[in-house]
Scaffold this motif. Structure first.
Motif, short mmCIF file in Angstrom:
data_model
loop_
_atom_site.label_atom_id
_atom_site.label_comp_id
_atom_site.label_asym_id
_atom_site.label_seq_id
_atom_site.Cartn_x
_atom_site.Cartn_y
_atom_site.Cartn_z
N ARG A 105 0.30 22.12 -7.27
CA ARG A 105 1.28 22.34 -8.16
C ARG A 105 1.57 20.96 -9.01
O ARG A 105 1.73 21.10 -10.27
CB ARG A 105 2.42 23.19 -7.78
N LYS A 109 0.81 20.27 -12.93
CA LYS A 109 1.99 19.99 -13.97
C LYS A 109 1.44 18.73 -14.77
O LYS A 109 1.82 18.59 -15.96
CB LYS A 109 3.39 20.04 -13.18
N SER A 112 -1.29 19.44 -16.85
CA SER A 112 -0.67 20.37 -18.27
C SER A 112 0.03 19.40 -19.01
O SER A 112 0.00 19.61 -20.45
CB SER A 112 0.09 21.45 -17.65
N SER A 318 2.19 28.48 -16.79
CA SER A 318 2.82 27.98 -15.72
C SER A 318 2.63 28.36 -14.41
O SER A 318 2.06 27.74 -13.22
CB SER A 318 4.56 28.20 -15.79
N ASP A 337 4.95 27.78 -19.31
CA ASP A 337 5.90 26.51 -18.96
C ASP A 337 6.72 26.06 -20.59
O ASP A 337 6.21 26.21 -21.49
CB ASP A 337 4.69 25.23 -18.95
#
Length: 426
Positions: A105, A109, A112, A318, A337
């Protein structure tokens, strides 16, 4: 000294609980034998020594976090503690770790966030795509053990100075490698970071195996695989494709649960619950989680983690929960997100008062519909996502929707969101 002399390797060292993604968490009895086997064999494979520095942010309720802590005591490297999950990106630039242990994760993140920044400017995106393209050429040659032409190497140096150095700087600038474990990491993400100069090595293990039983290393890695067995670990594939393991790293038993213990052992072989194949060369590739497989009304099997991973490649998404067991088609429940959403809204001059309202707007529904169509283009018809729903809030650990290692609590979420999921079939 008397206390140490009184402790046997077979004595219980700790109890760790499984994450509970598919049911009630079970207590895993770990003895000193498992800890010594894991720590002594895993860290030496990476070439870690007392001059290294790590940034620790994994919860110690999770076996991966414990291994980092025990590894620090065994190897003597410096371990810094992150202020919080939210501040990891800032702490990376402050601590400047030489290696990193994390769950997927965190890498998702960062991936992204990079994508969101790049998409804000056509020129910036063009430059970035060019630099990553050059990096991917280097990656392909390295993975196939070919010589890198001097002109390509020179172009790559220019790409690093102009663009890619910003990615390596986000990790502090001196990272030798990062390890990903606890859940599957999308191959697109690991290959992207490698092209940008950050080596992410995926491993595989469970709470019951005291973390990793296979792992890629800086000296031998293959994207899409979870590496080769560590130390004394032996693997075999059962008739139904399940991965079985025999090793000193495997737990003693489930705490006060002889029935559950008996279910996962066939003699000395532990049933992992994961489906996989052993590739030529000995690397393990995990294809599905046995308990998570969805069987549609048409009798087709769909791996939800694969689809969820593909959706999360988009900066806007997300979290994703895929559903469709015994149904005619596959659906997705999504969270967005907030940072990426607000940035996109400003770029496209969309007015909003708060991001929750924005997440439910027709404008963003159309954006997400396009993202899903893009994902579906690479899928078979029976596994393509036919309908979706966007939730107004993100999943959190505090609400019980995510485990401490940021994995979906699938069974809990399926029950909690039963009405919303069923509405997608009406």
């Amino acid at each position: 000294e008397k206390l140490c002399a009184s402790i046997k390797n077979t004595d219980t060292a700790t109890l760790l609980y499984t994450s509970g993604t598919t049911g009630t968490p079970k207590g895993v009895v770990i003895t000193h034998t498992q800890i010594i086997s894991e720590v002594a064999e895993a860290f030496t494979m990476f070439g870690v020594d007392d001059k290294d520095v790590s940034l620790s942010f994994l919860p110690y309720a999770h076996v991966f976090g414990r291994i980092e802590h025990w590894g620090h005591a065994y190897m003597g490297f410096t371990m810094a503690y992150a202020e919080s999950i939210e501040k990891v990106r800032i702490n990376l630039t402050e601590v400047r770790p030489t290696f990193l242990l994390s769950v997927p994760r965190i890498y998702e993140k960062i991936y992204s966030a990079i994508g969101s920044q790049v998409d804000s400017s056509p020129l910036k995106k063009k430059m970035f795509d060019w630099a990553v393209g050059v990096g991917r050429q280097i990656t392909d040659l390295k993975l196939t053990h070919q010589t890198i032409p001097l002109d390509l190497l020179a172009t790559y140096e220019v790409a690093k100075r102009l663009v890619l150095s910003k990615v390596t700087s986000a990790f502090g600038g001196r990272l030798r490698f990062a390890v990903s474990g606890g859940a599957p990491l999308a191959q697109d993400i690991s290959s992207f970071f490698h092209a940008a100069g950050v080596l992410i090595l995926e491993g595989y293990g469970l709470t019951e195996t005291t973390a990793a039983i296979t792992v890629n290393t800086p000296f031998n890695y293959k994207f899409g695989s979870v590496g080769r067995p560590i130390g004394d670990t032996e693997l075999k594939i059962a008739a139904d494709g399940e991965v079985l393991v025999r090793s000193h790293k495997v737990m003693k038993e489930y705490y006060n649960n002889p029935e559950a213990t008996a279910e996962v052992f066939s003699g000395e072989w532990f049933h992992t619950g994961d489906i996989g194949i052993i590739l030529q060369g000995g690397d393990l590739k995990i294809t599905d989680r046995k308990k998570d497989l969805i069987k549609t009304a048409g009798g087709k099997y769909v791996a939800p983690q694969k689809l969820e991973g593909l959706l999360k490649l988009h900066p806007l998404i997300s979290q994703a929960l895929i559903s469709g067991d015994q149904k005619k088609y596959i659906v997705a429940v999504l969270t967005l997100d907030s940072e990426a959403l607000q940035k996109l809204a400003k770029t496209e001059n969309e007015n909003f008062t708060d991001w929750k309202q924005l997440a439910q707007s027709p404008w963003i529904q159309d954006k997400v519909r396009d993202l899903i169509a893009e994902t579906n283009a690479g899928l078979a018809s029976w596994e393509s996502i036919k309908r979706f729903l966007i939730l107004p809030t993100e999943f959190t650990v505090e609400s019980g929707e995510l485990t401490p290692s940021l994995k979906l609590k699938r069974k809990f979420l399926t029950q909690k969101l039963h009405t919303e999921i069923e509405s997608l079939y009406n």
